[in-house]
Structures are given as structure tokens and as C-alpha cells.
Design an enzyme around this catalytic site. Structure first.
Site, PDB file in Angstrom:
ATOM      1  N   LYS A 116       0.829  -1.216   0.000  1.00  0.00           N
ATOM      2  CA  LYS A 116       0.000   0.000   0.000  1.00  0.00           C
ATOM      3  C   LYS A 116       0.856   1.255   0.000  1.00  0.00           C
ATOM      4  CE  LYS A 116      -4.452  -1.567   1.673  1.00  0.00           C
ATOM      5  NZ  LYS A 116      -5.545  -1.410   2.628  1.00  0.00           N
ATOM      6  N   LYS A 198      -4.479 -10.948  -6.818  1.00  0.00           N
ATOM      7  CA  LYS A 198      -5.778 -11.207  -6.181  1.00  0.00           C
ATOM      8  C   LYS A 198      -6.851 -10.247  -6.714  1.00  0.00           C
ATOM      9  CE  LYS A 198      -6.005  -8.205  -2.202  1.00  0.00           C
ATOM     10  NZ  LYS A 198      -6.420  -7.866  -0.899  1.00  0.00           N
ATOM     11  N   LYS A 201     -11.004  -4.842  -4.613  1.00  0.00           N
ATOM     12  CA  LYS A 201     -11.974  -3.746  -4.763  1.00  0.00           C
ATOM     13  C   LYS A 201     -11.340  -2.548  -5.450  1.00  0.00           C
ATOM     14  CE  LYS A 201     -13.840  -4.195  -0.059  1.00  0.00           C
ATOM     15  NZ  LYS A 201     -12.809  -4.080   0.968  1.00  0.00           N
TER      16      LYS A 201
END
Ligand code: TYM
Length: 333
Positions: A116, A198, A201
Site C-alpha cells: 500500500k 488477487k 476492490k
């Protein structure tokens, strides 16, 4: 036995976008499955969401929608404790205390923090670093025995266990040391466009993920364009990431194992297989979508459920927090 204490389950989901099929098969489906037999605490993790910059009105709307979706899953708000994380201030309070029992080195090793930080290089805030400690607080406050999660949260759960163990050793047994719970299949649903990544969202390519509120049409189209391989044979194996992912999804939606799926599609092409996978997903999501569309118009009911959830959650959370504060040595009056 009537009076036997049920095991406790806790899990949370961030309200950062409409949840994906990955969230559903990796976590939410198991939340529902566990909700019948365990004492369950399920929360919308809005405190975690602000580790990445959010638009306030959008965050508020998405939090309510995520809450509605949890009820639409079939989680009975009377039997389960379904709440919003920021409505229970004990999460932030315990998180601060646990910070002081977490080593900088171990928090630095979290791969999600590294990922992140790269993705949001202009906003590597302390909250992003501290994120897994808040997660530990979420779990330990309720003395959770099991935490249903997808594979991407495994490392964070390991950290929660280490923090709990450490605290228990410094003082005396205080926290239950939680176990992760993974479903038989679906712990890692991959992107439809890059099946080595993966399903997420936050993927910017809309074709890469299925949203839980996508229409049947959108779902069919997205599966049609899913990346596969040129072999045109449906089986689970090396070098077949795309097909492996579709088989995982089909297995999770239908309950069939891989051998049964291979048999069903023996001699058939990818077109037939993709259509069947899409149909199984549409069928799995339809009842949830119908219930969501009904609930989302009943704001008063949702508010009432969220209030009831936070009251019940606070009751348990306060008990643990008081115990912790006493052990640490805070003057309680
Ligand atoms: P979040 O909001 O990213 O995801 C919610 C749940 O969905 C799972 N998941 C997946 N499972 C399978 N395949 C995928 N592609 C996939 N993508 C997501 C996640 O593993 C997760 O279980 N930090 C957490 C929220 C959280 C939490 C907690 C979880 C906050 N406090 C305490 C457990 C306990 C998160 O961001 O999940």
C-alpha cells in the site's frame, strides 16, 4: 448443550468500495455460514478505511451500504452483533495500548503495508503502518476464537496472535489467542484479467473483478472476457492460473469438487465453462442483491440495527478494555 459457551467469531470488512466476489467467497460466505453456530461479531471497518484518503460523503454512503449488504447476506442482527467499527470507541482505545506492545520491526514486515505504501506513495501515513495493530484490537476486544478471513489477511492475523501472546506473558492470561478460519475453497480469488493477482476492490480495471452488486449482464460479460489459456481443456493444473481461478469460483458457488468439474466439462470448450461459472455466480448473488435492494430503502431500520449492534459490541468491548487497563496499571476511578 443449552448452556455451553459458544466459540466467538469476529471479522470486519472495509467500506472502501462495493465488495467483490473475492470478498464474498473468501470471507463473507463463511461469515454467514458461521453465524448460525457461533457468537459472532461482524463489523464495517471504517477506521481502517481512512488509512487511504476517502471522500467523506462517499465514505458515509459506502459504510451504510456495506452495513446493508451484511444484513442482506442473511446475518440476523438480533442473533449476531453487526456493527460499525467507529461506533465503538474501545477499538481505538485498545489499539493505542497495543501499540505499546508491538515492535516497530514486526510491524515493518507486513507485506500489505509495503504494497500500500507503494500504491499510495503520496500518503504513507502512520495509520497505514499501524493498521494491523488496530486489527488486533478489533479481534482481541471480543476474545475471538476464530477469524474468518481470506488468505491476504493471514500475516495480519499472525501479528494479532503475537501481540496477544506477548501481552498474556507480560501480565497474565488476558486475551484469547485467535485462530484464522479459511473456507475449503475461495480463500484467494484472483483477478479475471491477471489471474496471478488477487481480485481487489481497488483494481482500476473494471473487467478484473466482479462486484457483489453487478447485474447478471455485467457478470456474464466479465466472465466472457476472463483471461484463460490456449489449451481449451478444463482441468486444475500448473500454468493454468486463469482456469484454476474459474474452477475455484465454480467450486465455491456450486459445492462441486475439482474432479466433478473436470468431468462435467470433459470435451467442452472454455465458452461453455465460462457461461456456467457466470450462471453459478449470478445464482449465488441474486438473493443477496434482492435483499440489499429492499433494505437500502429502509434507512430507519438500518440505523436501528446499527445502534443495537454497537450497544451490544460496546458491552463486550468495555469489559475487555477495563481488564486491560487494570493490568497495565491505569488508575481507574
Ligand atoms: P478487506 O476489506 O480488504 O476484505 C474483507 C475480507 O475479504 C477477504 N478478501 C478476499 N478473499 C479471497 N479472495 C480475494 N481476492 C479477497 N479479497 C479480499 C479479506 O481477506 C478479508 O477477510 N483488514 C481487513 C479488514 C479488517 C479485519 C479486522 C478483518 C479490519 N479489522 C479484524 C478481520 C479481523 C481488510 O482490509 O479486509
Amino acid at each position: 448443550m443449552e448452556n455451553e459457551k459458544k466459540s466467538v467469531v469476529l471479522s470486519c470488512i472495509q467500506p472502501t468500495a462495493v465488495p467483490t466476489l473475492g470478498n464474498y467467497l473468501g470471507a463473507l460466505k463463511n461469515w454467514k455460514y458461521m453465524s448460525e453456530d457461533y457468537e459472532c461479531y461482524y463489523a464495517v471497518a471504517d477506521l481502517h478505511a481512512i488509512t487511504v484518503r476517502q471522500e467523506p460523503a462517499k465514505l458515509r454512503k459506502q459504510t451504510m451500504e456495506m452495513y446493508a449488504l451484511l444484513i442482506a447476506l442473511g446475518l440476523d442482527p438480533e442473533k449476531n452483533v453487526v456493527f460499525v467499527q467507529s461506533h465503538v470507541p474501545e477499538h481505538s482505545q485498545l489499539s493505542w495500548i497495543l501499540n505499546c506492545y508491538t515492535q516497530f520491526g514486526e510491524a515493518s514486515r507486513m507485506t500489505q503495508f509495503k504494497d500500500k505504501s507503494q500504491k499510495h506513495a503520496d500518503n504513507i501515513n502512520v495509520g497505514l503502518f499501524d493498521y494491523p495493530v488496530l486489527m488486533a484490537a478489533d479481534i482481541l476486544l471480543y476474545q475471538a476464537d476464530f477469524v474468518p478471513i481470506g488468505a491476504d489477511q493471514k500475516q495480519h492475523l499472525e501479528l494479532s496472535r503475537n501481540i496477544a501472546d506477548r501481552f498474556n506473558q507480560v501480565y497474565s492470561p488476558t486475551f484469547v489467542v485467535p485462530e484464522p478460519f479459511f473456507g475449503k475453497v475461495g480463500a484467494k480469488v484472483m483477478s479475471l484479467q491477471d489471474p496471478t493477482k488477487k481480485m481487489s476492490k481497488s483494481d482500476t480495471n473494471p473487467k478484473a473483478s466482479i462486484g457483489m452488486l453487478d447485474t447478471p449482464d455485467m457478470i456474464v460479460k466479465k466472465f466472457k472476457s476472463a483471461v484463460t489459456d490456449s489449451e481449451a481443456k478444463v482441468y486444475y493444473g500448473d500454468g493454468k492460473d486463469g482456469i484454476n481461478n474459474l474452477m475455484t469460483i465454480y467450486s465455491a458457488c456450486t459445492g462441486l469438487d475439482y474432479a466433478a468439474i473436470e468431468k462435467e466439462f470433459d470435451g467442452k470448450g472454455y465458452g461453455d465453462f465460462k457461461a456456467a461459472v457466470a450462471e453459478s455466480v449470478v445464482d449465488s448473488l441474486r438473493p443477496i442483491q434482492d435483499e440489499f435492494n429492499h433494505l437500502i430503502n429502509d434507512k430507519a431500520y438500518l440505523e436501528q440495527c446499527a445502534k443495537m449492534g454497537s450497544e451490544k459490541a460496546s458491552y463486550t468491548a468495555r469489559k475487555t478494555l477495563r481488564k486491560v487497563m487494570k493490568k497495565v496499571g491505569f488508575w481507574q476511578v
